[in-house]
Design an enzyme around this catalytic site. Structure first.
Site, PDB file in Angstrom:
ATOM      1  CG  HIS A 374      -1.949  -1.207   0.763  1.00  0.00           C
ATOM      2  ND1 HIS A 374      -3.472  -0.468   0.524  1.00  0.00           N
ATOM      3  CD2 HIS A 374      -1.890  -2.522   1.732  1.00  0.00           C
ATOM      4  CE1 HIS A 374      -4.006  -2.049   0.867  1.00  0.00           C
ATOM      5  NE2 HIS A 374      -3.122  -2.410   1.195  1.00  0.00           N
ATOM      6  CE  LYS A 565      -6.258  13.919   0.269  1.00  0.00           C
ATOM      7  NZ  LYS A 565      -6.831  12.344  -0.294  1.00  0.00           N
ATOM      8  NE  ARG A 566      -3.859   9.990  10.405  1.00  0.00           N
ATOM      9  CZ  ARG A 566      -3.203   8.992  11.678  1.00  0.00           C
ATOM     10  NH1 ARG A 566      -4.525   8.173  11.210  1.00  0.00           N
ATOM     11  NH2 ARG A 566      -2.215   8.824  12.106  1.00  0.00           N
ATOM     12  CE  LYS A 571      -1.947  11.042   3.994  1.00  0.00           C
ATOM     13  NZ  LYS A 571      -2.899  10.134   3.117  1.00  0.00           N
ATOM     14  CB  THR A 673      -9.851   5.390  -0.971  1.00  0.00           C
ATOM     15  OG1 THR A 673      -9.793   5.736   0.393  1.00  0.00           O
ATOM     16  CG2 THR A 673      -9.371   3.785  -1.384  1.00  0.00           C
ATOM     17  CE  LYS A 677     -13.750   6.067   1.082  1.00  0.00           C
ATOM     18  NZ  LYS A 677     -13.308   6.440   2.486  1.00  0.00           N
TER      19      LYS A 677
HETATM   20  O1  73E Z   1      -3.142   5.694  -0.459  1.00  0.00           O
HETATM   21  C1  73E Z   1      -3.560   4.824   0.452  1.00  0.00           C
HETATM   22  C2  73E Z   1      -4.340   4.269  -0.035  1.00  0.00           C
HETATM   23  O2  73E Z   1      -5.140   4.095  -0.966  1.00  0.00           O
HETATM   24  C3  73E Z   1      -2.455   4.776   1.162  1.00  0.00           C
HETATM   25  O3  73E Z   1      -1.385   5.343   1.886  1.00  0.00           O
HETATM   26  C4  73E Z   1      -3.021   3.727   2.342  1.00  0.00           C
HETATM   27  O4  73E Z   1      -3.598   2.613   1.469  1.00  0.00           O
HETATM   28  C5  73E Z   1      -4.755   3.370   1.132  1.00  0.00           C
HETATM   29  C6  73E Z   1      -5.110   1.690   0.851  1.00  0.00           C
HETATM   30  O5  73E Z   1      -4.839   1.255  -0.391  1.00  0.00           O
HETATM   31  C7  73E Z   1      -2.035   3.257   2.945  1.00  0.00           C
HETATM   32  N1  73E Z   1      -1.180   3.135   5.039  1.00  0.00           N
HETATM   33  C8  73E Z   1      -0.550   2.718   5.084  1.00  0.00           C
HETATM   34  N2  73E Z   1       0.449   2.747   4.150  1.00  0.00           N
HETATM   35  N3  73E Z   1      -0.580   2.825   3.136  1.00  0.00           N
HETATM   36  C9  73E Z   1      -0.517   2.238   6.254  1.00  0.00           C
HETATM   37  C10 73E Z   1       0.389   2.126   6.674  1.00  0.00           C
HETATM   38  C11 73E Z   1       1.281   1.778   8.062  1.00  0.00           C
HETATM   39  C12 73E Z   1       0.021   1.535   9.148  1.00  0.00           C
HETATM   40  C13 73E Z   1      -0.853   2.292   8.673  1.00  0.00           C
HETATM   41  C14 73E Z   1      -1.304   2.241   7.357  1.00  0.00           C
END
Ligand code: 73E
Length: 839
Positions: A374, A565-566, A571, A673, A677
């Site tokens: 991710h 978003k976070r 970002k 995501t 939405k």
């Molecule tokens: O771009 C997003 C993505 O849409 C991405 O940053 C996020 O995952 C979403 C779903 O695919 C994400 N979260 C984490 N890494 N990528 C993450 C890493 C460590 C702890 C918790 C979450």
């Protein structure tokens, strides 16, 4: 003597009717019964929360029938199960979603009203389970919804954190974190299954021995054992009978173990151990925190993964199988590297517990797992210090060494004498301090590796996992993320959903591609008018919420420009702020400036230890304080920071947006995501060439998307030439003015130092290239402002955004996972009794 058959049937129907019946009268009675018998309250002393609980149990009863039927079919037919392993689920409120998926919203609304209550108020009483940080956790929950809606047998395994993601309050513009006590008032949606508890070992050492047949074996003698108790929550599909389970594990002290200590007189040791065991699943780790020294996080990961794999093996053996065909019956998906220890754990279970030879165990393991990556951000890559790892999981370290040895032999064959390759592919990072590389373990132990958007999957192959791709190209694939239209449209935007259904029927809810039919109404002025009316109504609702919460008055006729978003530097919420300050400066210089009035809406949490992110929140609030109170600005600009952004708040915000801010530095946002939405709800996007933005633009058409900024290759070039943010600062007067105004202390009561860390990091590093993209962003925002003036045209673009979002349904994503990775197909559930889902 048995009672006569018809009497038996009658009593059965009577019982079932109370628990399953859908007439208004039955529902009303059921709510009253639950209030009395479960909550132990009568109306005069019942609180809103009591009524919420009574209603939730009423709905759960209507779910249970389908849930148990589903489980029975899965057992009897020995189906292939998708097991989604995720350390996070951002479930969102259950009640309203279950009402929609059961198709009983209207009946319940009437029953609740006849009880003298208001359904919306009860829905708002629910405390959402915030068992995730952001996109990754929410994706897991969207996927659970789609799996059930597509009738795919699945279990979502995870951790039942006692405290989920912290609640955010804003004090004096700063984020303050409050513990999230979501379980405090009870959780009506889960059922504990103590009978399915399992034991998980930690620490200690291993020893080898010869078994009766003279085979060499290893046993693990742990230092301590923790018990895992599963709690199941039904996840019902949309208007189908399938209800899958989300099975979350909670840790408890292992009694026998504690008693042992107690018996030898170590009372305090036993108590310590009990506290320690129960601490394991206490709290969710916020992301964006350095993982150094986070031993508890590795414990959490191993704990839930071991519990889940043991659970799968138990289910499989109970059905009379041997483990030979485990991979044909279980597709286990690793949601990022957080559960990747599963590769070593399945090997251990097969070899040490079920006495499989290595080769066979490895074949099963590799066929079983799939791995989703991710993120490309280097700081998010999980690596555990070797010492810590070996101390906690000594047997797993041995197994990882053996996996690595065999894997590196394969590497040597392909690249003889190439030590570079060996060191870059190794599961152990030996370049300085030694680490176990969890992404490498996941890659080697899975038959498929996927990114979450086209660009991201391409970049994975070119950068982060380049060497793996060269060695094992057949493993790599892409599955672009998706979101469930049930929660993100039907639940959160009922007004727009109804308008859409009035034109094209309801099939789009299950088959989102059908939204394309809306294009046939684009020239219908009446329809466009209705579209605008719905948007205005939803904006009015959000304006009311903003007023109630924050006392800020915003006009629903202004352009709602939203970034939720976070908080993270990549970002670039602060790029958005630079735009606001620039508009502010323009008005101050030219007080009669005719600009498109905008309401800038922000929301999002910063990791508690991420200082720059917290400073960005403070900056947004400080700028808001000045802008919102400047009479010269008036209605033209408003800045709002919504505290405690979560799923519930997202449901309010997405439908009300005109403009969706997706402005990450190209190459940094794996997918996103929220972007989907917003677009689904008819917002237009201003965005970079990043993550799924690219695919969204492809679908909606470039004329219906506001693109700006450098592309990944351009960024690479710029960096190669030597990027100097000062060049931009010195040559762009508006940029300089915005930065100087922050630095002057104008937004911080004269304290020029307050934002210095943030500003200096831009002036001297600008790692995320805000300055390089500033002018392009401003120009693009100007095009947005101009476009918004032509409301008829804007409405057309808005409708086209919604109409062309079919691809971004999580149903499409799940179908792709089924075809490309899991090799599974639907198993429709017939109801044994008379209760059938409608539709
Ligand atoms: O771009 C997003 C993505 O849409 C991405 O940053 C996020 O995952 C979403 C779903 O695919 C994400 N979260 C984490 N890494 N990528 C993450 C890493 C460590 C702890 C918790 C979450």
């Amino acid at each position: 003597m048995n009672p006569p058959l018809n009497q038996m049937l009658q009593s059965q129907i009577q019982i079932e009717d109370d628990r399953t019946g859908l007439s208004i009268e039955t529902l009303r009675r059921a709510i009253a019964d639950n209030l009395f018998y479960i909550q132990g309250k009568f109306p005069a002393i019942a609180t809103k929360h009591d009524y919420y609980m009574a209603l939730a149990y009423t709905v759960r009863d209507r779910l249970l029938h389908r849930w148990l039927n589903t489980l029975e079919v899965y057992l009897k037919q020995d189906v292939k199960l998708v097991c989604y392993l995720s350390a996070e689920y951002l479930v969102g409120p259950h009640l309203v979603n279950n009402l929609i998926n059961l198709g009983i919203y209207e009946q319940i609304r009437q029953a609740v009203e006849e009880s003298g209550l208001n359904l919306q108020q009860l829905i708002n009483t629910e405390e959402e389970p915030g068992l995730g940080n952001g996109g990754l956790g929410r994706l897991a929950s969207c996927y659970m919804d789609s799996l059930a809606s597509l009738e795919i047998p699945a279990i979502g395994y995870g951790i039942r954190y006692e405290f989920g993601i912290f609640d955010q309050e804003i004090k004096d513009g700063w984020q303050v974190e409050i513990t999230d006590k979501w379980l405090q008032d009870g959780n009506p949606w889960e059922i504990a299954r103590p009978e399915a508890a399992v034991s998980v070992k930690f620490g200690g050492h291993t020893e080898s021995y010869l078994d009766d047949q003279g085979n060499y074996r290893v046993r693990w003698l742990p230092e301590y054992i923790v018990k895992g108790i599963p709690y199941d929550t039904p996840i019902l599909g949309y208007k189908v009978n399938t209800a899958n389970s989300m099975r979350l594990w909670t840790s408890e002290a292992c009694e026998s173990f504690d008693f042992q200590r107690f018996n030898v007189g170590d009372y305090y040791g036993a108590v310590d151990r009990k506290v320690f065991s129960e601490n394991l699943t206490k709290v969710l780790y916020p992301n964006d925190e350095p993982i150094k020294g986070k031993e508890l996080r590795l414990q959490q990961q191993y704990f839930f993964v071991s519990c889940s794999l043991q659970d799968m093996i138990r289910i499989h053996l109970n059905e009379g199988n041997t483990l030979d065909n485990f991979a044909e019956k279980f597709a286990v998906q690793l949601n990022d590297t957080h559960p990747s220890i599963g590769v070593a754990e399945l090997m251990r279970l097969l070899i040490d517990v079920h006495y499989y030879p290595w080769e066979k165990a490895w074949e099963i393991t590799e066929k079983t797992f799939g791995f989703t990556n991710h993120t490309l951000l280097p700081e998010a890559l999980e690596r555990w210090p070797l010492g810590l790892f070996g101390h906690l999981l000594p047997r797993h370290l041995e197994i990882i060494y053996e996996i690595n040895k065999r894997f590196l032999d394969q590497v040597r064959l392909k690249y003889p004498g190439n030590n570079e390759k060996l060191s870059s592919l190794s599961l152990i990072d030996e370049r300085g301090d030694k680490y176990v590389r969890m992404a490498h373990l996941a890659c080697v132990g899975s038959h498929k590796i996927n990114g979450v958007a086209q660009l991201h999957s391409e970049l994975l192959k070119k950068t982060l996992l380049k060497d793996f791709y060269e060695l094992l190209p057949e493993k790599f694939t892409n599955v672009t993320n998706g979101v469930t239209p049930r929660r993100w449209m039907v639940v959160s935007n009922p007004e727009l959903s109804q308008l859409i259904s009035s034109k094209i029927g309801e099939n789009w809810i299950k088959n989102l591609d059908e939204l394309r039919k809306l294009e046939g109404f684009i020239d219908d002025g009446g329809f466009r008018q209705q579209w605008r009316e719905v948007k205005r109504k939803v904006k009015q609702d959000l304006a009311q919420y903003i007023h109630d919460k924050l006392g800020i008055i915003v006009s629903p006729d202004s352009l709602f420009d939203v970034q939720v978003k976070r908080l993270h530097e990549y970002k670039r919420q602060h790029l958005n702020v630079l735009h606001i300050i620039t508009l502010y400066n323009r008005i101050k210089q030219n007080p009669n400036l005719d600009i498109t009035p905008r309401t800038f809406i922000f929301g999002g949490k910063a990791a508690p230890g991420y200082h720059q992110a917290k400073l960005i929140i403070k900056l947004i609030n400080s700028v808001g304080d000045i802008v919102n109170h400047d009479p010269e600005i008036g209605e033209r600009l408003k800045v709002v920071f919504l505290p405690d952004y979560n799923v519930t708040l997202g449901q309010r915000v997405y439908p009300a947006a005109d403009l969706s801010e997706q402005i990450s530095t190209a190459g940094k946002e794996a997918s996103g995501t929220g972007n989907m939405k917003f677009s689904l709800n008819g917002a237009l996007t201003i965005g970079t060439f990043d993550g799924a933005n690219i695919e969204i633009r492809e679908e909606v058409g470039e004329e219906n998307f506001f693109l700006f900024g450098l592309k990944t290759e351009e960024i690479d070039q710029l960096r190669a030439q030597g990027y100097n943010p000062q060049d931009y600062y010195n040559s762009n007067p508006e940029l300089k003015a915005a930065i100087d105004l922050i630095n002057s202390g104008f937004f911080s009561h004269g304290d020029g130092g307050l934002f210095q860390l943030l500003i200096n990091s831009l002036l001297y590093l600008d790692h995320y290239l805000l300055f390089a993209d500033y002018q392009s962003y401003l120009d693009c925002q100007e095009r947005v402002s101009q476009a918004y003036k032509d409301q008829e045209h804007w409405t057309r673009m808005s409708i086209l955004n919604t109409a062309r979002m079919g691809k971004f349904s999580s149903d499409r994503s799940i179908r792709e996972y089924c075809d490309k990775i899991w090799n599974t197909s639907p198993v429709p559930i017939q109801m044994k009794d008379y209760v059938q889902a409608d539709g």
